[in-house]
Scaffold this active site. Structure first.
Site, PDB file in Angstrom:
ATOM      1  N   GLY A 235       6.205   4.248   0.519  1.00 39.89           N
ATOM      2  CA  GLY A 235       5.559   3.390  -0.482  1.00 39.89           C
ATOM      3  C   GLY A 235       5.452   4.014  -1.864  1.00 39.89           C
ATOM      4  O   GLY A 235       4.465   3.804  -2.569  1.00 39.89           O
ATOM      5  N   PHE A 236       6.471   4.770  -2.263  1.00 37.57           N
ATOM      6  CA  PHE A 236       6.542   5.330  -3.627  1.00 37.57           C
ATOM      7  C   PHE A 236       5.308   6.129  -4.018  1.00 37.57           C
ATOM      8  O   PHE A 236       4.711   5.890  -5.072  1.00 37.57           O
ATOM      9  CB  PHE A 236       6.740   4.214  -4.669  1.00 37.57           C
ATOM     10  CG  PHE A 236       8.072   3.542  -4.647  1.00 37.57           C
ATOM     11  CD1 PHE A 236       9.168   4.110  -4.028  1.00 37.57           C
ATOM     12  CD2 PHE A 236       8.237   2.305  -5.283  1.00 37.57           C
ATOM     13  CE1 PHE A 236      10.400   3.473  -4.033  1.00 37.57           C
ATOM     14  CE2 PHE A 236       9.458   1.661  -5.291  1.00 37.57           C
ATOM     15  CZ  PHE A 236      10.538   2.249  -4.660  1.00 37.57           C
TER      16      PHE A 236
ATOM     17  N   ASN B   7      20.405   2.503   0.427  1.00 32.96           N
ATOM     18  CA  ASN B   7      19.048   2.926   0.786  1.00 32.96           C
ATOM     19  C   ASN B   7      18.902   2.883   2.319  1.00 32.96           C
ATOM     20  O   ASN B   7      19.887   2.664   3.021  1.00 32.96           O
ATOM     21  CB  ASN B   7      18.034   1.993   0.096  1.00 32.96           C
ATOM     22  CG  ASN B   7      16.772   2.743  -0.309  1.00 32.96           C
ATOM     23  OD1 ASN B   7      16.199   3.465   0.516  1.00 32.96           O
ATOM     24  ND2 ASN B   7      16.349   2.583  -1.543  1.00 32.96           N
TER      25      ASN B   7
ATOM     26  N   ASN C 241      15.407   8.300 -10.410  1.00 28.59           N
ATOM     27  CA  ASN C 241      15.384   7.045  -9.653  1.00 28.59           C
ATOM     28  C   ASN C 241      14.060   6.350  -9.960  1.00 28.59           C
ATOM     29  O   ASN C 241      12.990   6.944  -9.827  1.00 28.59           O
ATOM     30  CB  ASN C 241      15.518   7.387  -8.159  1.00 28.59           C
ATOM     31  CG  ASN C 241      15.478   6.166  -7.269  1.00 28.59           C
ATOM     32  OD1 ASN C 241      14.517   5.399  -7.302  1.00 28.59           O
ATOM     33  ND2 ASN C 241      16.490   5.997  -6.443  1.00 28.59           N
TER      34      ASN C 241
ATOM     35  N   SER D 138      14.081  -0.125  -1.701  1.00 23.76           N
ATOM     36  CA  SER D 138      13.219   0.566  -0.740  1.00 23.76           C
ATOM     37  C   SER D 138      12.421  -0.471   0.027  1.00 23.76           C
ATOM     38  O   SER D 138      11.844  -1.385  -0.574  1.00 23.76           O
ATOM     39  CB  SER D 138      12.265   1.524  -1.457  1.00 23.76           C
ATOM     40  OG  SER D 138      12.950   2.693  -1.801  1.00 23.76           O
TER      41      SER D 138
HETATM   42  C1  LIG Z   1      11.290  10.143   3.718  1.00 21.32           C
HETATM   43  C2  LIG Z   1      12.261   9.432   2.818  1.00 21.32           C
HETATM   44  C3  LIG Z   1      11.845   9.003   1.567  1.00 21.32           C
HETATM   45  C4  LIG Z   1      12.731   8.312   0.731  1.00 21.32           C
HETATM   46  N1  LIG Z   1      12.316   7.925  -0.513  1.00 21.32           N
HETATM   47  C5  LIG Z   1      13.168   7.269  -1.336  1.00 21.32           C
HETATM   48  C6  LIG Z   1      12.770   6.882  -2.640  1.00 21.32           C
HETATM   49  O1  LIG Z   1      11.656   7.170  -3.081  1.00 21.32           O
HETATM   50  N2  LIG Z   1      13.669   6.192  -3.394  1.00 21.32           N
HETATM   51  C7  LIG Z   1      14.932   5.879  -2.954  1.00 21.32           C
HETATM   52  O2  LIG Z   1      15.708   5.258  -3.686  1.00 21.32           O
HETATM   53  N3  LIG Z   1      15.342   6.267  -1.731  1.00 21.32           N
HETATM   54  C8  LIG Z   1      14.497   6.936  -0.914  1.00 21.32           C
HETATM   55  N4  LIG Z   1      14.918   7.327   0.327  1.00 21.32           N
HETATM   56  C9  LIG Z   1      16.272   6.932   0.778  1.00 21.32           C
HETATM   57  C10 LIG Z   1      17.313   8.039   0.571  1.00 21.32           C
HETATM   58  O3  LIG Z   1      17.488   8.336  -0.785  1.00 21.32           O
HETATM   59  C11 LIG Z   1      18.676   7.607   1.171  1.00 21.32           C
HETATM   60  O4  LIG Z   1      19.145   6.491   0.465  1.00 21.32           O
HETATM   61  C12 LIG Z   1      18.598   7.250   2.656  1.00 21.32           C
HETATM   62  O5  LIG Z   1      17.671   8.074   3.327  1.00 21.32           O
HETATM   63  C13 LIG Z   1      19.952   7.375   3.354  1.00 21.32           C
HETATM   64  O6  LIG Z   1      20.450   8.691   3.306  1.00 21.32           O
HETATM   65  P1  LIG Z   1      20.323   9.738   4.553  1.00 21.32           P
HETATM   66  O7  LIG Z   1      20.815   9.027   5.763  1.00 21.32           O
HETATM   67  O8  LIG Z   1      21.108  10.921   4.116  1.00 21.32           O
HETATM   68  O9  LIG Z   1      18.843  10.044   4.659  1.00 21.32           O
HETATM   69  C14 LIG Z   1      14.048   8.040   1.173  1.00 21.32           C
HETATM   70  C15 LIG Z   1      14.461   8.494   2.439  1.00 21.32           C
HETATM   71  C16 LIG Z   1      13.598   9.183   3.254  1.00 21.32           C
HETATM   72  C17 LIG Z   1      14.080   9.653   4.598  1.00 21.32           C
END
Ligand SMILES: Cc1cc2nc3c(=O)[nH]c(=O)nc-3n(C[C@H](O)[C@H](O)[C@H](O)COP(=O)(O)O)c2cc1C
Length: 346
Positions: free
Chosen positions: A120-121, A244, A145, A181
């Protein structure tokens, strides 16, 4: 080896968010001290001209970046280049600080090599975070971002995004508009054609010279992706980040799924965008990347750059070195002289 045998079991005994905070605090202190930073750089960093690329006018030393959400508050910025990252995306940042969802809000699914989160940002707010980013030039490109504050309704989202971007003038090398998100109520509605048109129009009208990209959800249909990409092109944005986390999972836990189960769908999105835009639009591929082969799959499908998040948790910080090293091996195997030659060649 060291990470998987010793560090990971220790970290995995702790609540996932607490473990992440520990890792970030360690990263910040290693990065702050020149001696430890240099030692990390000697062990981890990796340079090779075949990995260099200029994408949307910015030079990237290698294609492997830190995905958004890992360093939301820009506290580890000094360590990321030493770990070998080719760029880092900080945030999501909102204009005002906010606490995010009530914990617990990160869950591990170790058997599947995935995470579910509904953060939740939560972040310190644009002003405090901007103050932590040194003025340009940076050692590696720093992307910011941008998300929307929870208490701002969708009708006023454009002003909220624009005001946040404004705080990072002269600090960000590029921006990513996050409308994908899952844990900010209503946020994904901003991907609807009319709302997105208005939002991107507003952002495109800002007098920022830094490139702006759009980050999309993997749960959009191909038609919806086409609409979003059409608007990115119409408003002359610099590219797309795909993707995402996904809401398409059968786990009872609420939140977005990342890691291995997301890999194939995220690659499909990259491939589709590449095909639809005939390679005109730079794509940053993210979702389920753990190895050089995973990264190469996204690159061959059309991504010029890739990012990791969940892979850092399961593979450890050496993942960046391993991916870059492995990419060179794969480029040589397939007869490509450089990274750029391999993009979209599937
Ligand atoms: C705990 C967590 C927090 C994340 N927070 C954000 C975020 O604040 N903003 C966003 O654009 N993506 C967020 N992501 C998404 C990641 O940037 C990414 O797009 C997504 O996890 C897929 O990549 P991965 O499989 O390598 O984790 C978050 C991912 C995780 C696991």
């Amino acid at each position: 080896m060291f990470y998987k045998a010793l560090m990971r079991p220790w970290l995995f005994q702790t609540d996932p968010e607490a473990a992440h905070e520990r890792a970030l605090t360690l990263a910040a202190s290693l990065g702050r001290c020149r001696i430890t930073r240099d030692a990390v750089e000697t062990a981890f960093a990796f340079e090779d001209r075949r990995l260099r690329q200029t994408v949307f006018g910015i030079e990237f030393p290698n294609p492997v970046g830190l995905a958004a959400g890992y360093d939301k508050n820009a506290i580890g910025l000094e360590l990321w280049p030493a770990l070998g990252f080719g760029f880092a995306e900080i945030g999501s940042v909102t204009l005002c600080s906010q606490p995010g969802t009530k914990p617990p809000r990160i869950f591990r699914q170790v058997g599947q090599r995935s995470l579910i989160n509904c953060m939740g940002f939560h972040n310190d707010g644009a002003e405090a975070i901007a103050a932590r980013i040194p003025p340009q030039p940076h050692l590696i490109p720093v992307g910011v971002n941008v998300g929307k504050n929870n208490d701002v309704d969708l009708a006023h989202a454009g002003e909220n995004y624009a005001a946040t971007i404004d705080k990072f003038r002269d600090r960000a090398d590029f921006f990513v508009i996050n409308v994908s998100s899952p844990s900010t109520p209503g946020l994904r509605k901003l991907q609807d054609k009319e709302m997105l048109d208005e939002l991107l129009g507003r952002v495109a009208g800002l007098r920022t010279t830094a490139p702006v990209l759009l980050k999309i959800a993997p749960d959009l249909t191909f038609d919806q992706i086409d609409d979003a990409v059409g608007l990115v092109e119409r408003h002359k944005l610099a590219g797309v980040v795909a993707t995402n986390t996904t809401l398409d999972h059968s786990t009872p836990t609420w939140g977005g799924l990342s890691g291995a189960p997301l890999r194939a769908r995220a690659t499909e999105c990259v491939r589709h965008i590449r095909r639809q835009t005939r390679g005109r639009l730079p794509i940053v591929g993210v979702g389920g990347i753990f190895t050089a082969e995973d990264a190469y799959e996204k690159i061959r499908a059309g991504a010029c750059l890739v990012e990791v998040w969940t892979g850092m948790i399961y593979e450890g910080p050496f993942i960046v070195h391993n991916i870059n090293h492995g990419l060179l091996r794969l480029l040589a195997r397939d007869g490509f002289g450089s990274m750029a030659d391999a993009v979209g060649t599937e």
